[in-house]
Design a protein around this motif. Structure first.
Motif, PDB file in Angstrom:
ATOM      1  N   GLY A 317     -21.947   5.256 -17.985  1.00  0.00           N
ATOM      2  CA  GLY A 317     -22.039   5.853 -16.581  1.00  0.00           C
ATOM      3  C   GLY A 317     -23.483   6.150 -16.089  1.00  0.00           C
ATOM      4  N   LYS A 318     -23.730   7.350 -15.616  1.00  0.00           N
ATOM      5  CA  LYS A 318     -24.864   7.710 -14.970  1.00  0.00           C
ATOM      6  C   LYS A 318     -25.973   7.619 -15.593  1.00  0.00           C
ATOM      7  N   ASP A 319     -25.775   7.214 -17.016  1.00  0.00           N
ATOM      8  CA  ASP A 319     -26.932   7.548 -18.068  1.00  0.00           C
ATOM      9  C   ASP A 319     -27.969   6.414 -17.572  1.00  0.00           C
ATOM     10  N   GLY A 320     -27.527   5.206 -16.723  1.00  0.00           N
ATOM     11  CA  GLY A 320     -28.069   4.047 -16.377  1.00  0.00           C
ATOM     12  C   GLY A 320     -29.071   4.215 -15.436  1.00  0.00           C
ATOM     13  N   GLU A 321     -29.020   5.664 -14.694  1.00  0.00           N
ATOM     14  CA  GLU A 321     -29.812   5.741 -13.599  1.00  0.00           C
ATOM     15  C   GLU A 321     -31.351   6.308 -14.170  1.00  0.00           C
ATOM     16  N   ARG A 322     -31.374   6.395 -15.645  1.00  0.00           N
ATOM     17  CA  ARG A 322     -32.556   6.846 -16.148  1.00  0.00           C
ATOM     18  C   ARG A 322     -33.578   5.663 -16.497  1.00  0.00           C
ATOM     19  N   ALA A 342     -21.441   2.079 -11.753  1.00  0.00           N
ATOM     20  CA  ALA A 342     -21.610   2.906 -13.062  1.00  0.00           C
ATOM     21  C   ALA A 342     -20.501   3.898 -13.015  1.00  0.00           C
ATOM     22  N   ARG A 343     -19.371   3.600 -13.519  1.00  0.00           N
ATOM     23  CA  ARG A 343     -18.363   4.409 -13.500  1.00  0.00           C
ATOM     24  C   ARG A 343     -18.057   5.449 -14.915  1.00  0.00           C
ATOM     25  N   ILE A 348     -23.188   1.098 -19.516  1.00  0.00           N
ATOM     26  CA  ILE A 348     -24.068   0.432 -18.527  1.00  0.00           C
ATOM     27  C   ILE A 348     -25.182  -0.688 -19.153  1.00  0.00           C
ATOM     28  N   GLY A 349     -25.583  -0.086 -20.213  1.00  0.00           N
ATOM     29  CA  GLY A 349     -26.693  -0.681 -21.182  1.00  0.00           C
ATOM     30  C   GLY A 349     -26.668  -0.232 -22.256  1.00  0.00           C
ATOM     31  N   HIS A 350     -27.929  -0.292 -22.927  1.00  0.00           N
ATOM     32  CA  HIS A 350     -28.247   0.469 -24.308  1.00  0.00           C
ATOM     33  C   HIS A 350     -29.745   0.415 -24.093  1.00  0.00           C
ATOM     34  N   VAL A 351     -30.313   1.307 -25.108  1.00  0.00           N
ATOM     35  CA  VAL A 351     -31.673   1.448 -25.434  1.00  0.00           C
ATOM     36  C   VAL A 351     -31.935   1.796 -27.052  1.00  0.00           C
ATOM     37  N   THR A 352     -32.881   0.762 -27.560  1.00  0.00           N
ATOM     38  CA  THR A 352     -32.964   0.806 -28.747  1.00  0.00           C
ATOM     39  C   THR A 352     -34.391   1.005 -29.145  1.00  0.00           C
ATOM     40  N   ARG A 353     -34.788   2.057 -29.953  1.00  0.00           N
ATOM     41  CA  ARG A 353     -35.935   2.630 -30.297  1.00  0.00           C
ATOM     42  C   ARG A 353     -36.598   2.327 -31.723  1.00  0.00           C
ATOM     43  N   LEU A 354     -37.344   1.727 -32.021  1.00  0.00           N
ATOM     44  CA  LEU A 354     -37.985   1.199 -33.284  1.00  0.00           C
ATOM     45  C   LEU A 354     -39.021   2.248 -33.825  1.00  0.00           C
TER      46      LEU A 354
END
Length: 356
Positions: A317-322, A342-343, A348-354
């Motif tokens: 949802g709105k997380d994609g606005e970040r 962004a319902r 909406i997407g994903h973020v991966t941290r290593l």
């Protein structure tokens, strides 16, 4: 299986983010992708060579699509099975149609796994409204009622904590056949993501600890912790048994609960999986590339994890606005899916941290 040369066309049924990431992986290996999907926000079409917009039961469109492809795969397990039978003689379909059949029916899925020796939660079937009470009586309360077909990301699920909840349960679940499952006491959730080649070679990625919010995967984290790590081997045996029984080709996912009695099977996904998104940056070969390798008859790539710690977080949802804030984080690898809206509850997407 003869290897498909670069320049061949891979057909992908489904136009969502999994198809988008499959097409991007295929392009890196020199393949063209042709997306087939019903009308909608088909973000996979933006990165593919061709796109056919038609209903899954449009046999004429499906036939034309299949004749333009050298192999067909899917990114969505609710693709109707019967229309696919009409093209099975025209083009190879990987994974096999049977994998869709099993995954689309929660009752068949659990019975299939049990026949192979897997452990599942207690369950009973309610195919009409009057059977709901009897089904819940079998498994006890609290219980979870799930539609037998077409449920994903928490959709088509109703939790009941007492008999008083049953009166509206059928209606709240959409008024369709249900499976009642006993609520499982577990300490963690995890998944086994594997890739299987046509000659039966299987490779596993490390199993992440999965955390869900409102029925939707929120995070997948490695290392998964001692409990999951102690149950990973047994879960892999079960997942491999299912893949072998299906004569599976491609990436396959089985979800488990880590319990005091060992791994308890939850469900399968005959496709690349959200809990495997971390492999894009966190493994030697991503789930998307290895799926393409498998269905095209190429050697499988290494599935080794390349960082000490990995965390994949879904943007819902709105997380994609970040996105701008995330791009300022040097540890973050951002993937946005290009969706138009962004319902609430939409990935909406994903973020991966290593962390090395």
């Amino acid at each position: 299986m003869t290897a498909l040369p670069p320049g061949s066309t891979i057909g992908i049924l489904g136009g969502g983010q999994l198809g988008r990431m499959l097409a991007m992986a295929a392009a890196q290996l020199g393949y063209r992708c042709h997306i087939y999907a019903p009308p909608g926000d088909n973000v996979a079409c933006e990165v593919a060579a061709d796109c056919t917009i038609a209903e899954y039961d449009d046999l004429a469109a499906l036939k034309t699509f299949s004749e333009a492809c050298d192999v067909v795969t899917f990114e969505f397990e609710n693709v109707p099975v019967e229309p696919l039978r009409s093209i099975a003689h025209t083009v190879p379909i990987h994974p096999p149609i049977q994998a869709l059949e099993v995954a689309q029916d929660r009752v068949e899925e659990k019975e299939f796994v049990r026949k192979l020796g897997g452990e599942t939660a207690a369950f009973a079937v309610a195919r009409s409204e009057i059977e709901v009470e009897d089904a819940v009586a079998v498994v006890g309360t609290p219980a979870i009622l799930k539609t037998i077909r077409m449920g994903y990301d928490g959709k088509g699920q109703v939790r009941v904590s007492a008999q008083s909840d049953l009166a509206s349960a059928w209606r709240r679940a959409g008024g369709q056949p249900l499976i009642a499952e006993a609520m499982v006491q577990f300490d963690a959730e995890f998944s086994v993501v594997l890739v299987r080649s046509a000659d039966g070679e299987i490779r596993f990625w490390d199993s992440p600890r999965n955390a869900h919010e409102n029925g939707i995967l929120a995070t997948s984290t490695l290392p998964a912790g001692p409990l999951i790590e102690s149950q990973q081997a047994a879960a892999r045996v079960m997942a491999a048994a299912v893949a072998d029984a299906l004569e599976y080709v491609g990436v396959f996912t089985a979800e488990f609960f880590a319990s005091g009695e060992g791994p308890l099977f939850n469900e399968i996904a005959p496709r690349v999986h959200n809990s495997g998104h971390w492999t894009i940056e966190g493994a030697e070969t991503s789930q998307f590339e290895n799926h393409i390798r498998a269905i095209c008859g190429l050697p499988l790539g290494s599935t080794a994890t390349i960082a000490e710690r990995v965390e994949m977080q879904n943007l819902i949802g709105k997380d994609g606005e970040r996105w701008l804030q995330l791009l300022g984080d040097p540890a973050a690898n951002l993937h946005l899916y290009g969706k138009a809206e962004a319902r609430e509850g939409r990935k909406i997407g994903h973020v991966t941290r290593l962390y090395r």
